[in-house]
Scaffold this motif. Structure first.
Motif, short mmCIF file in Angstrom:
data_model
loop_
_atom_site.label_atom_id
_atom_site.label_comp_id
_atom_site.label_asym_id
_atom_site.label_seq_id
_atom_site.Cartn_x
_atom_site.Cartn_y
_atom_site.Cartn_z
N GLN A 262 -18.69 25.97 11.66
CA GLN A 262 -17.77 25.33 12.47
C GLN A 262 -18.13 23.86 11.55
O GLN A 262 -18.97 23.12 11.00
CB GLN A 262 -18.15 24.49 13.26
CG GLN A 262 -17.32 26.16 14.40
CD GLN A 262 -17.57 25.42 15.75
OE1 GLN A 262 -18.86 25.46 16.38
NE2 GLN A 262 -16.46 26.23 17.52
N SER A 263 -16.78 22.95 11.53
CA SER A 263 -16.93 21.17 11.04
C SER A 263 -17.33 20.32 12.17
O SER A 263 -16.44 20.92 12.98
CB SER A 263 -15.62 20.96 9.88
OG SER A 263 -15.34 21.88 8.38
N LYS A 264 -17.72 19.23 12.42
CA LYS A 264 -17.82 18.48 13.18
C LYS A 264 -17.10 17.61 12.53
O LYS A 264 -16.94 17.19 11.78
CB LYS A 264 -19.26 18.44 12.90
CG LYS A 264 -20.04 19.43 13.53
CD LYS A 264 -21.77 18.52 13.42
CE LYS A 264 -22.77 19.89 12.92
NZ LYS A 264 -22.71 20.52 11.27
N VAL A 265 -16.12 17.27 13.97
CA VAL A 265 -14.60 15.78 13.70
C VAL A 265 -15.25 15.19 14.18
O VAL A 265 -15.26 15.14 15.60
CB VAL A 265 -13.86 16.68 13.23
CG1 VAL A 265 -12.18 15.54 13.38
CG2 VAL A 265 -13.72 17.98 12.61
N ALA A 266 -15.25 14.06 14.15
CA ALA A 266 -15.20 12.71 14.99
C ALA A 266 -13.67 12.00 15.56
O ALA A 266 -12.57 12.12 14.02
CB ALA A 266 -15.48 11.28 14.34
N VAL A 267 -13.05 12.19 16.45
CA VAL A 267 -11.69 11.92 17.18
C VAL A 267 -12.34 10.27 17.92
O VAL A 267 -11.99 10.20 18.81
CB VAL A 267 -11.46 12.76 18.07
CG1 VAL A 267 -10.14 12.70 17.90
CG2 VAL A 267 -11.10 14.62 17.15
N MET A 268 -10.47 9.62 17.24
CA MET A 268 -10.11 8.63 17.73
C MET A 268 -9.07 7.86 18.07
O MET A 268 -8.01 8.87 17.51
CB MET A 268 -11.47 7.65 17.04
CG MET A 268 -12.16 7.24 16.92
SD MET A 268 -12.97 6.43 15.03
CE MET A 268 -12.79 7.23 13.98
N ALA A 269 -9.14 7.86 19.08
CA ALA A 269 -7.61 7.60 19.52
C ALA A 269 -7.11 5.97 20.28
O ALA A 269 -8.25 5.33 21.35
CB ALA A 269 -7.02 8.57 20.69
N GLU A 270 -6.66 5.11 20.03
CA GLU A 270 -6.13 4.29 20.59
C GLU A 270 -4.73 3.93 22.08
O GLU A 270 -4.22 4.57 21.57
CB GLU A 270 -5.23 3.57 19.67
CG GLU A 270 -4.66 1.53 19.88
CD GLU A 270 -4.19 0.93 19.05
OE1 GLU A 270 -4.52 0.33 17.50
OE2 GLU A 270 -2.84 1.08 19.00
N SER A 271 -5.61 3.66 23.04
CA SER A 271 -5.06 4.03 24.17
C SER A 271 -4.76 2.93 24.63
O SER A 271 -5.33 2.30 24.78
CB SER A 271 -5.69 5.29 25.16
OG SER A 271 -7.12 4.39 25.51
N THR A 272 -3.76 2.66 26.22
CA THR A 272 -3.56 2.04 26.84
C THR A 272 -2.34 2.00 28.09
O THR A 272 -1.98 3.27 28.79
CB THR A 272 -2.27 0.64 26.06
OG1 THR A 272 -2.76 0.38 24.66
CG2 THR A 272 -1.28 -0.18 27.32
N PRO A 273 -3.88 2.07 29.57
CA PRO A 273 -3.26 2.48 30.52
C PRO A 273 -1.57 1.67 30.81
O PRO A 273 -1.43 0.26 30.68
CB PRO A 273 -4.09 1.42 31.58
CG PRO A 273 -5.27 1.54 29.94
CD PRO A 273 -4.94 1.05 29.38
N LEU A 274 -0.87 2.09 31.44
CA LEU A 274 0.05 1.83 32.83
C LEU A 274 0.36 2.60 33.36
O LEU A 274 0.06 3.40 33.99
CB LEU A 274 1.13 2.52 31.26
CG LEU A 274 1.12 1.94 29.46
CD1 LEU A 274 2.62 2.81 29.16
CD2 LEU A 274 1.60 0.74 29.53
N GLU A 275 0.70 1.15 34.39
CA GLU A 275 0.98 1.77 35.66
C GLU A 275 1.84 2.18 36.25
O GLU A 275 3.04 0.69 35.58
CB GLU A 275 0.43 0.59 36.63
CG GLU A 275 0.43 0.96 38.00
CD GLU A 275 -0.28 -0.02 39.06
OE1 GLU A 275 -0.17 -0.15 40.38
OE2 GLU A 275 -1.26 -0.72 38.95
N ASP A 276 3.07 2.56 37.39
CA ASP A 276 4.42 2.86 36.81
C ASP A 276 4.55 1.95 38.20
O ASP A 276 3.64 1.87 39.43
CB ASP A 276 4.67 4.61 37.46
CG ASP A 276 6.13 4.25 37.75
OD1 ASP A 276 6.73 3.30 38.74
OD2 ASP A 276 6.48 5.83 37.89
N PRO A 277 5.29 1.25 38.46
CA PRO A 277 5.67 0.54 39.40
C PRO A 277 5.70 0.76 41.00
O PRO A 277 5.94 -0.26 42.10
CB PRO A 277 6.47 -1.07 38.74
CG PRO A 277 7.35 -0.33 37.76
CD PRO A 277 6.36 0.75 37.39
#
Length: 306
Positions: A158-173
């Motif tokens: 297997q190959s090793k892979v670094a995974v990054m994600a830009e995420s933002t919490p959102l609240e349903d009003p």
């Protein structure tokens, strides 16, 4: 763009040449010899001639098509097939769709386009809130040594892979339920799971003012020099699954995506990751993805395209 629209828009090689010529004129051509910006088009040579020194720049020069003997229409049709689907598209299938006899030119063309995709996404840094985790994906191994390699997590298969994600919490009003939205992803093939490797990637691709979320692996025990705020949660908990929601979704989708390809070598793995992320980061572009990749292919090294 689907294949029917492509055929209607670009019925022959001349229409493709005209399109690429207009794109290059629109973005500007710089003479390699004197840096002049005024050029004349030589129809019989399919080249631009500098008005100052007479140096000629062929229509393919400086693009991903440079040094390729394949027609421009073949390149543009390949981009149509690649961008028309969110799923993986193997070089063998691309060869069949293009009606080409030899596999090697198609394979080289496809990987050149993958390199362009990776170069474009190198311009992005993740900001605000980011998730980071590591994954293992299958790779090609020689049959003679495959049986001797260990199985499971960390296997040499297997190959090793670094995974990054830009995420933002959102609240349903209305309901008060908190969920996350995600903008950009990054995936990098890594040699090991050492803390130094993670630290270098975080410094390079994630803004230091961001809030970074990881699991409680010892790899992430000390990131104080890389990031201002670091949140660590056990990924098996409900809270941990929320914190690393998008990297886990991306890892799952990546593994499904790579099933399209039968044998991916360690050397080529990053190219496949780049294609996956390029499409994922532009998942809402629709028909515009064709034009964006065309422009990126015309100016793969320096032009700031979409």
């Amino acid at each position: 763009m689907n294949i029917i629209n492509f055929i209607n828009r670009f019925p022959d090689e001349s229409s493709c040449i005209e399109f690429i010529k207009e794109q290059r004129i629109q973005q500007g051509i710089v003479c390699k010899k004197c840096a002049g910006i005024k050029h004349y088009w030589l129809e019989n040579k399919l080249s631009f001639q500098c008005a100052s020194c007479g140096f000629r720049t062929s229509i393919k020069s400086g693009t991903v098509m440079q040094s390729s003997n394949l027609p421009i229409r073949t390149w543009m049709m390949a981009i149509t097939f690649i961008t028309a689907t969110k799923k993986g598209f193997s070089a063998a299938e691309l060869q069949r769709q293009l009606g080409m006899k030899r596999y090697e030119p198609v394979f080289r063309m496809y990987h050149k386009l993958r390199v362009v995709m990776g170069q474009r996404d190198e311009r992005y840094r993740l900001e605000d809130m980011a998730e980071y985790d590591e994954a293992f994906v299958g790779k090609a191994t020689k049959a003679k040594v495959r049986s001797q390699l260990k199985r499971g997590r960390g296997s040499q298969k297997q190959s090793k892979v670094a995974v990054m994600a830009e995420s933002t919490p959102l609240e349903d009003p209305e309901s008060g339920k908190v969920d996350k939205s995600c903008k950009y992803f990054k995936m990098k093939k890594i040699k090991n799971l050492e803390a130094k490797t993670a630290q270098n990637l975080i410094k390079e691709y994630i803004d230091s003012d961001s809030v970074l979320q990881t699991d409680k692996s010892t790899t992430f025990s000390d990131l104080s020099d890389c990031i201002d705020v670091h949140v660590r949660e056990i990924s098996g908990t409900d809270k941990g699954k929320f914190n690393l929601k998008w990297v886990h979704i991306a890892i799952s989708n990546l593994k499904k995506h790579l099933h399209t390809y039968h044998m991916i070598s360690e050397r080529m793995m990053q190219n496949y990751l780049d294609e996956f992320c390029y499409k994922l980061n532009r998942r809402y572009f629709g028909q515009k993805l064709f034009d964006r990749l065309i422009i990126a292919s015309i100016y793969p090294y320096w032009y700031d395209c979409g």
